[in-house]
Every structure is written in structure tokens, then in C-alpha cells.
Write a protein that holds these residues in place. Structure first.
Motif, mmCIF file in Angstrom:
data_model
loop_
_atom_site.group_PDB
_atom_site.id
_atom_site.type_symbol
_atom_site.label_atom_id
_atom_site.label_comp_id
_atom_site.label_asym_id
_atom_site.label_seq_id
_atom_site.Cartn_x
_atom_site.Cartn_y
_atom_site.Cartn_z
ATOM 1 N N ARG A 120 25.306 -1.701 -45.545
ATOM 2 C CA ARG A 120 25.968 -2.320 -44.403
ATOM 3 C C ARG A 120 24.934 -2.869 -43.417
ATOM 4 O O ARG A 120 25.126 -3.931 -42.828
ATOM 5 N N PHE A 121 23.822 -2.133 -43.252
ATOM 6 C CA PHE A 121 22.729 -2.650 -42.428
ATOM 7 C C PHE A 121 22.234 -3.979 -42.984
ATOM 8 O O PHE A 121 22.008 -4.941 -42.240
ATOM 9 N N ARG A 122 22.027 -4.042 -44.293
ATOM 10 C CA ARG A 122 21.508 -5.271 -44.909
ATOM 11 C C ARG A 122 22.468 -6.439 -44.691
ATOM 12 O O ARG A 122 22.049 -7.547 -44.327
ATOM 13 N N LEU A 123 23.777 -6.197 -44.898
ATOM 14 C CA LEU A 123 24.756 -7.269 -44.731
ATOM 15 C C LEU A 123 24.756 -7.785 -43.298
ATOM 16 O O LEU A 123 24.753 -8.992 -43.054
ATOM 17 N N ARG A 124 24.740 -6.866 -42.346
ATOM 18 C CA ARG A 124 24.886 -7.281 -40.949
ATOM 19 C C ARG A 124 23.600 -7.857 -40.383
ATOM 20 O O ARG A 124 23.593 -8.926 -39.776
ATOM 21 N N HIS A 125 22.482 -7.149 -40.572
ATOM 22 C CA HIS A 125 21.263 -7.515 -39.861
ATOM 23 C C HIS A 125 20.320 -8.412 -40.648
ATOM 24 O O HIS A 125 19.499 -9.106 -40.040
ATOM 25 N N LEU A 126 20.394 -8.402 -41.963
ATOM 26 C CA LEU A 126 19.514 -9.262 -42.743
ATOM 27 C C LEU A 126 20.226 -10.511 -43.248
ATOM 28 O O LEU A 126 19.614 -11.579 -43.324
ATOM 29 N N LEU A 127 21.499 -10.384 -43.600
ATOM 30 C CA LEU A 127 22.247 -11.521 -44.142
ATOM 31 C C LEU A 127 23.196 -12.146 -43.129
ATOM 32 O O LEU A 127 23.757 -13.209 -43.381
ATOM 33 N N GLY A 128 23.401 -11.489 -41.997
ATOM 34 C CA GLY A 128 24.272 -12.038 -40.967
ATOM 35 C C GLY A 128 25.734 -12.060 -41.338
ATOM 36 O O GLY A 128 26.493 -12.907 -40.863
ATOM 37 N N VAL A 129 26.170 -11.110 -42.183
ATOM 38 C CA VAL A 129 27.558 -11.049 -42.628
ATOM 39 C C VAL A 129 28.268 -9.948 -41.854
ATOM 40 O O VAL A 129 27.921 -8.771 -41.958
ATOM 41 N N GLY A 162 10.979 -2.798 -50.967
ATOM 42 C CA GLY A 162 11.462 -2.944 -52.335
ATOM 43 C C GLY A 162 12.793 -3.633 -52.461
ATOM 44 O O GLY A 162 13.320 -3.810 -53.564
ATOM 45 N N GLU A 163 13.398 -4.018 -51.305
ATOM 46 C CA GLU A 163 14.725 -4.626 -51.291
ATOM 47 C C GLU A 163 15.720 -3.778 -52.089
ATOM 48 O O GLU A 163 16.485 -4.263 -52.919
ATOM 49 N N ARG A 164 15.688 -2.469 -51.804
ATOM 50 C CA ARG A 164 16.607 -1.531 -52.441
ATOM 51 C C ARG A 164 17.519 -0.950 -51.363
ATOM 52 O O ARG A 164 17.037 -0.256 -50.460
ATOM 53 N N TRP A 165 18.780 -1.250 -51.452
ATOM 54 C CA TRP A 165 19.720 -0.837 -50.417
ATOM 55 C C TRP A 165 20.831 0.033 -51.006
ATOM 56 O O TRP A 165 21.869 0.190 -50.426
ATOM 57 N N LEU A 223 22.814 2.706 -37.823
ATOM 58 C CA LEU A 223 23.589 1.971 -38.825
ATOM 59 C C LEU A 223 22.931 2.089 -40.196
ATOM 60 O O LEU A 223 23.602 2.330 -41.200
ATOM 61 N N PHE A 224 21.599 1.949 -40.258
ATOM 62 C CA PHE A 224 20.884 2.107 -41.531
ATOM 63 C C PHE A 224 21.064 3.510 -42.083
ATOM 64 O O PHE A 224 21.297 3.693 -43.278
ATOM 65 N N GLN A 225 20.966 4.507 -41.235
ATOM 66 C CA GLN A 225 21.127 5.890 -41.687
ATOM 67 C C GLN A 225 22.507 6.102 -42.289
ATOM 68 O O GLN A 225 22.655 6.764 -43.317
ATOM 69 N N GLY A 226 23.531 5.534 -41.644
ATOM 70 C CA GLY A 226 24.891 5.734 -42.132
ATOM 71 C C GLY A 226 25.197 4.962 -43.391
ATOM 72 O O GLY A 226 25.895 5.463 -44.280
ATOM 73 N N CYS A 227 24.669 3.720 -43.513
ATOM 74 C CA CYS A 227 24.971 2.888 -44.680
ATOM 75 C C CYS A 227 23.929 1.786 -44.791
ATOM 76 O O CYS A 227 24.045 0.761 -44.117
ATOM 77 N N PRO A 228 22.886 1.965 -45.630
ATOM 78 C CA PRO A 228 21.857 0.934 -45.777
ATOM 79 C C PRO A 228 22.409 -0.421 -46.213
ATOM 80 O O PRO A 228 21.936 -1.464 -45.750
#
Length: 277
Positions: A34-43, A274-277, A27-32
Motif C-alpha cells: 500500500r505504501f508503494r501504491l500511494r507514495h511511489l506510484l501515486g495510486v 530490491g523493489e520487493r514489496w 503506512l509502510f509498517q502496516g502494508c508495504p
């Protein structure tokens, strides 16, 4: 008067080891983002959203909140979305390639948490029965192939050199849905999916190659194929295109993929640091 300046935001340290499961890394490889929204923010994006649903080939995801509520009430803790995987991976090998009654498959699905009231139960039951009586299953039984399910592993990848610095070490956790070991030496690793069949296996490629690389390390001299069985529709797996003999992944392909994983681990570590997505 000295102008007021905001203090710079603190920078997180770059991880030395990235521990992640293969599906999340894909998922991260395909769209960082989207990874952040789903796995870090729970969206979670809405299931019907076409643009964001390109990678959701399994249909609507199971909602974590609903699962927790069911567990709190003492309901069956086994996720229904994995029921078909469990049924097929646990089906007796000596019964592959033989006619199967759909009713028996439905009973096993129900025992695994996917009851007859589920909208996918009948489709999956019929598809599993067709596959078990199909040409691939018949060949596996005729040749005496050993069939293993849910083969768990942890794949470690040493750091790649990025510029003049050492990259992050990668530790990938996963479980291969099916391993079919033929007496002629060929080994097939198969991911099971409830999705509609598709010719492009790109969305599954990282997971398939992780599976194959993990098995290649155990069995370095064996030709390994990797493919997806689309449950409910296909009688045979769809195989990942590879350069080796008879569709097996070559040693050079394994090596290139492992190097790419090293770079991907460093990208992930830098994005988190770096919180760069």
C-alpha cells in the motif's frame, strides 16, 4: 546457437540512511504494498473501499491534484483537513477548561480554511468546544499546565545490526500535535484525529511512540504518556497502554521501540533497494 537471455534487472543500492516522516513509515509498517501504491506510484484507493481503507481513519484524503489546482488559482493554501488541529493547538492555554461558544470555534475554523459549508465544520466545532470545557482541559488549566502545539522534531535512530552487516540509519521527521506539560512532571503527547473514536490505538501506535521517544530524549527523567484525541467525539484523549507508573511509557519500552525502529529502517531500505514489496 546460444539461447537469448534477458539481462537481469538492475538492483538499486540499499540506502544507508532512510529519511521519512512518521506517518509514511507507519503506512509502510502496516502494508508495504500500500505504501508503494500511494507514495511511489501515486495510486490512491477509492475512499469507500472497505478493505483498503482500514488505515484511512481521517475520512477521504485530500486529493493532491485538487490542491494544486486551488493553489494555481490563488486559493487558500492551508489544507482544510488540518484546520481543527491548528485551532486547538493555537487556543490560548488560559482559556482551556472554560465554556466556549461553538460560534467562536466555527469562526476560527473558517479562518483556518474550514468554512461553514464544509460537512464536518459543525461537528468539529461542537467537539472542540466540548473538549475545551471538558475534564481534561479543566485539569490542565487548574494545575497550570503548559500547552504547546505543533512541536516539530527530527528523530535519528542509529543502525541495528542485521546479521553480519550494518543496517540503515533512520531519520524520522514529524510534529507533535499537542504537548501538555504538567507541574507534577508528567508530560502528555497528544495526536489529534478527526476520525471516529476507537478502542484499538494500534494504527496510531508507531506515530505515538515516535512522538514519545523524541520527547523522552529531550526530557529523559520525565514520565511521558501518549494518546489520541478524537476530535468531535471525545472529551479526553485515549491513552496508549504502557507499563510505566500512571500510564507513562517506561524506559524499557522506549529502548525496545527504538531497536524496532532500527529493524524497520533496514526493512524499508531493502524493500526500496530490491523493489520487493
Amino acid at each position: 546457437v546460444t539461447p537469448f537471455r534477458h539481462a537481469p534487472a538492475p538492483r538499486l543500492a540499499t540506502a544507508r540512511t532512510v529519511a521519512i516522516d512518521a506517518g509514511t513509515l507507519a503506512l509502510f509498517q502496516g502494508c508495504p504494498r500500500r505504501f508503494r501504491l500511494r507514495h511511489l506510484l501515486g495510486v490512491e484507493e477509492p475512499a469507500p473501499a472497505a478493505q483498503l481503507g482500514l488505515f484511512d481513519l481521517e475520512g477521504p484524503p485530500e486529493v493532491p491534484g485538487e490542491e494544486r489546482a486551488e493553489l494555481a488559482e490563488g486559493a487558500d493554501p492551508r489544507p482544510p483537513g488540518r484546520a481543527a488541529h491548528r485551532v486547538l493547538s493555537r487556543w490560548p492555554g488560559e482559556r482551556w477548561g472554560a465554556a466556549v461558544k461553538v460560534g467562536e470555534v466555527l469562526e476560527r475554523l473558517a479562518a483556518e480554511g474550514l468554512g461553514p459549508e464544509h460537512p464536518e465544520a459543525m461537528r468539529l466545532g461542537q467537539g472542540i468546544a466540548r473538549f475545551l470545557d471538558g475534564p481534561y482541559a479543566r485539569r490542565a488549566r487548574a494545575e497550570g499546565a503548559a500547552i504547546l502545539g505543533d512541536e516539530a522534531f527530527t528523530l535519528g535512530v542509529e543502525p541495528a545490526i542485521v546479521g553480519q552487516k550494518q543496517g540503515a540509519r533512520l531519520s524520522v521527521r514529524w510534529a507533535i500535535d499537542l504537548v501538555v506539560d504538567f507541574p507534577d512532571g508528567t508530560v502528555d503527547v497528544i495526536e489529534l484525529r478527526r476520525a471516529r473514536p476507537r478502542a484499538d490505538l494500534g494504527p496510531y501506535e508507531l506515530v505515538l511512540r515516535v512522538d514519545a521517544l523524541a520527547l523522552h530524549r529531550r526530557l529523559p527523567d520525565r514520565p511521558i504518556r501518549a494518546g489520541v484525541l478524537f476530535l468531535g467525539a471525545n472529551l479526553e484523549p485515549s491513552w496508549l497502554t504502557a507499563q510505566g507508573e500512571r500510564g507513562a511509557i517506561s524506559a524499557e519500552e522506549h529502548a525496545r521501540f527504538e531497536q524496532g525502529l532500527g529493524w524497520l529502517a533496514q526493512r524499508f531500505a531493502e524493500a526500496r533497494g530490491g523493489e520487493r514489496w
